[in-house]
Design a protein around this motif. Structure first.
Motif, short mmCIF file in Angstrom:
data_model
loop_
_atom_site.label_atom_id
_atom_site.label_comp_id
_atom_site.label_asym_id
_atom_site.label_seq_id
_atom_site.Cartn_x
_atom_site.Cartn_y
_atom_site.Cartn_z
N PHE A 178 0.83 -1.20 0.00
CA PHE A 178 0.00 0.00 0.00
C PHE A 178 0.87 1.25 0.00
O PHE A 178 0.62 2.20 -0.74
N CYS A 179 1.88 1.25 0.87
CA CYS A 179 2.72 2.44 1.02
C CYS A 179 3.57 2.71 -0.22
O CYS A 179 4.03 3.84 -0.42
N ALA A 180 3.80 1.69 -1.02
CA ALA A 180 4.58 1.87 -2.25
C ALA A 180 3.72 2.40 -3.40
O ALA A 180 4.25 2.77 -4.44
N THR A 181 2.41 2.44 -3.20
CA THR A 181 1.49 2.95 -4.22
C THR A 181 1.41 4.46 -4.12
O THR A 181 1.36 5.02 -3.02
N ASP A 182 1.42 5.14 -5.26
CA ASP A 182 1.33 6.59 -5.26
C ASP A 182 0.05 7.04 -4.54
O ASP A 182 -1.05 6.63 -4.91
N PRO A 183 0.16 7.86 -3.49
CA PRO A 183 -1.02 8.22 -2.69
C PRO A 183 -2.13 8.89 -3.49
O PRO A 183 -3.31 8.59 -3.28
N ASP A 184 -1.78 9.82 -4.37
CA ASP A 184 -2.82 10.52 -5.13
C ASP A 184 -3.56 9.57 -6.06
O ASP A 184 -4.79 9.64 -6.20
N MET A 185 -2.82 8.67 -6.69
CA MET A 185 -3.46 7.70 -7.57
C MET A 185 -4.25 6.68 -6.76
O MET A 185 -5.31 6.22 -7.19
N ALA A 186 -3.73 6.32 -5.58
CA ALA A 186 -4.44 5.38 -4.72
C ALA A 186 -5.78 5.95 -4.26
O ALA A 186 -6.77 5.22 -4.15
N ARG A 187 -5.82 7.24 -3.99
CA ARG A 187 -7.08 7.86 -3.57
C ARG A 187 -8.15 7.73 -4.65
O ARG A 187 -9.32 7.45 -4.36
N VAL A 188 -7.75 7.93 -5.90
CA VAL A 188 -8.70 7.79 -7.01
C VAL A 188 -9.16 6.35 -7.13
O VAL A 188 -10.37 6.07 -7.26
N PHE A 189 -8.21 5.41 -7.08
CA PHE A 189 -8.56 3.99 -7.21
C PHE A 189 -9.45 3.55 -6.05
O PHE A 189 -10.39 2.77 -6.22
N ALA A 190 -9.18 4.07 -4.84
CA ALA A 190 -9.99 3.69 -3.69
C ALA A 190 -11.44 4.15 -3.85
O ALA A 190 -12.37 3.39 -3.58
N ARG A 191 -11.63 5.39 -4.27
CA ARG A 191 -12.99 5.88 -4.47
C ARG A 191 -13.69 5.08 -5.57
O ARG A 191 -14.88 4.74 -5.45
N THR A 192 -12.96 4.80 -6.63
CA THR A 192 -13.52 4.00 -7.71
C THR A 192 -13.93 2.63 -7.21
O THR A 192 -15.00 2.11 -7.55
N THR A 193 -13.08 2.03 -6.39
CA THR A 193 -13.33 0.69 -5.87
C THR A 193 -14.51 0.66 -4.91
O THR A 193 -15.50 -0.08 -5.12
N PHE A 194 -14.46 1.46 -3.86
CA PHE A 194 -15.42 1.33 -2.77
C PHE A 194 -16.77 1.98 -3.06
O PHE A 194 -17.75 1.72 -2.35
N LEU A 195 -16.85 2.81 -4.08
CA LEU A 195 -18.12 3.42 -4.45
C LEU A 195 -18.75 2.78 -5.69
O LEU A 195 -19.81 3.21 -6.15
N SER A 196 -18.11 1.76 -6.22
CA SER A 196 -18.62 1.14 -7.45
C SER A 196 -19.82 0.23 -7.15
O SER A 196 -19.97 -0.27 -6.03
N ASP A 197 -20.63 0.02 -8.15
CA ASP A 197 -21.75 -0.92 -8.07
C ASP A 197 -21.82 -1.66 -9.39
O ASP A 197 -22.30 -1.12 -10.40
N SER A 198 -21.32 -2.88 -9.39
CA SER A 198 -21.24 -3.67 -10.62
C SER A 198 -22.24 -4.81 -10.62
O SER A 198 -22.11 -5.76 -11.40
N ARG A 199 -23.25 -4.73 -9.78
CA ARG A 199 -24.17 -5.87 -9.67
C ARG A 199 -24.88 -6.17 -10.99
O ARG A 199 -25.02 -7.35 -11.37
N GLU A 200 -25.31 -5.14 -11.69
CA GLU A 200 -26.01 -5.39 -12.95
C GLU A 200 -25.08 -5.94 -14.02
O GLU A 200 -25.53 -6.64 -14.94
N ASP A 201 -23.80 -5.66 -13.91
CA ASP A 201 -22.84 -6.15 -14.90
C ASP A 201 -22.67 -7.66 -14.83
O ASP A 201 -22.27 -8.30 -15.82
N LEU A 202 -22.94 -8.25 -13.68
CA LEU A 202 -22.74 -9.69 -13.53
C LEU A 202 -23.60 -10.49 -14.51
O LEU A 202 -23.20 -11.56 -14.97
N ALA A 203 -24.76 -9.97 -14.83
CA ALA A 203 -25.67 -10.68 -15.74
C ALA A 203 -25.13 -10.74 -17.16
O ALA A 203 -25.65 -11.52 -17.98
#
Length: 267
Positions: A178-203
């Motif tokens: 985690f600490c080796a990941t660029d913090p600014d880029m990690a913040r974007v990826f984290a928001r993308t990850t934890f706020l995503s909703d891919s349930r409909e894509d499973l179908a």
């Protein structure tokens, strides 16, 4: 742009074997698959890569507008497959990468012929009739802490994500990643990850799919794997005797056995 350099693509294993693409999760890099590669290398051509902002990827390629949605990461996967001219590959995605794989397979079905979803979650936030494991307050606190003090968040969260407190070296490794990941880029990826909703894509998944869940997982709790399995017709669900969110590190033998068994059935 050199796609292979952008994503620090590594190709190893049997050059003439069926192709397996290994995709890491948030805060990780391709090194997280080092206990999986030896189980595949004799039989399969193995492709590893780092998402932009992780590992030894090219940070100059980062564009927040691209990576503010999982579609941007899926486009990277497709471009890597195109650059290597991969066809019918099995895409093994850990955590959020499981959903990236779903999107990539939909965009380029000729490139991805099967999916393995390791500790997947299509939505981390609880919803009516759905338990993702986090309520809105949890997510707000998680993202707020990450954005205000990324290194402190990493040190606190990595052991929770990894689980296995009796093996602290695992949590320490994830903290270092985690600490080796660029913090600014990690913040974007984290928001993308934890706020995503891919349930409909499973179908939309039409390829053979293996869902691997852990018996105890703080990030993708039991029940999420069953939800993913039920949403993908014909998928296979395996519950690993493993704790934590990274079974390829904490329980590599069980993870590799399930993976290679599935791959053998595809041949």
């Amino acid at each position: 742009m050199d796609i292979l350099r952008r994503n620090n693509v590594t190709v190893t294993g049997n050059p003439h074997g069926p192709v397996v693409v290994l995709a890491h999760g948030f805060g990780c890099d391709q090194n997280m698959w080092r206990l999986t590669v030896p189980a595949l290398a004799d039989t399969y051509k193995v492709v590893l890569f780092d998402y932009v902002g992780a590992g030894r990827s090219d940070p100059s390629a980062f564009r927040e507008e691209r990576y503010a949605s999982l579609d941007g990461y899926a486009r990277d996967v497709v471009e890597v497959c195109e650059a290597l001219d991969l066809r019918g590959a099995t895409f093994v995605g850990h955590s959020v990468s499981a959903m990236v794989g779903v999107l990539a397979a939909r965009e380029a079905p000729e490139r991805i012929g099967a999916l393995v979803m390791v500790a997947p979650s299509p939505r981390y936030l609880d919803d009516e009739g759905y338990r993702g494991g986090f309520d809105a307050r949890d997510i707000d606190e998680l993202l707020g802490s990450l954005e205000s003090n990324y290194l402190g968040w990493s040190a606190a969260m990595a052991p929770v994500i990894m689980g296995n407190p009796e093996r602290p070296e695992l949590g320490e490794e994830l903290t270092h990643s985690f600490c080796a990941t660029d913090p600014d880029m990690a913040r974007v990826f984290a928001r993308t990850t934890f706020l995503s909703d891919s349930r409909e894509d499973l179908a939309t998944v039409t390829v053979p799919t293996l869902v691997l869940e852990c018996s105890e997982d703080a990030i993708a709790p039991r029940g999420v794997g069953a939800y993913v399995h039920a949403a993908i017709p014909g998928s296979r669900l395996v519950t690993l005797d493993a704790t934590g969110h990274c079974p390829h590190l904490s329980a590599p033998n069980a993870t590799n056995a399930a993976l290679t068994g599935f791959l053998a059935d595809l041949r």
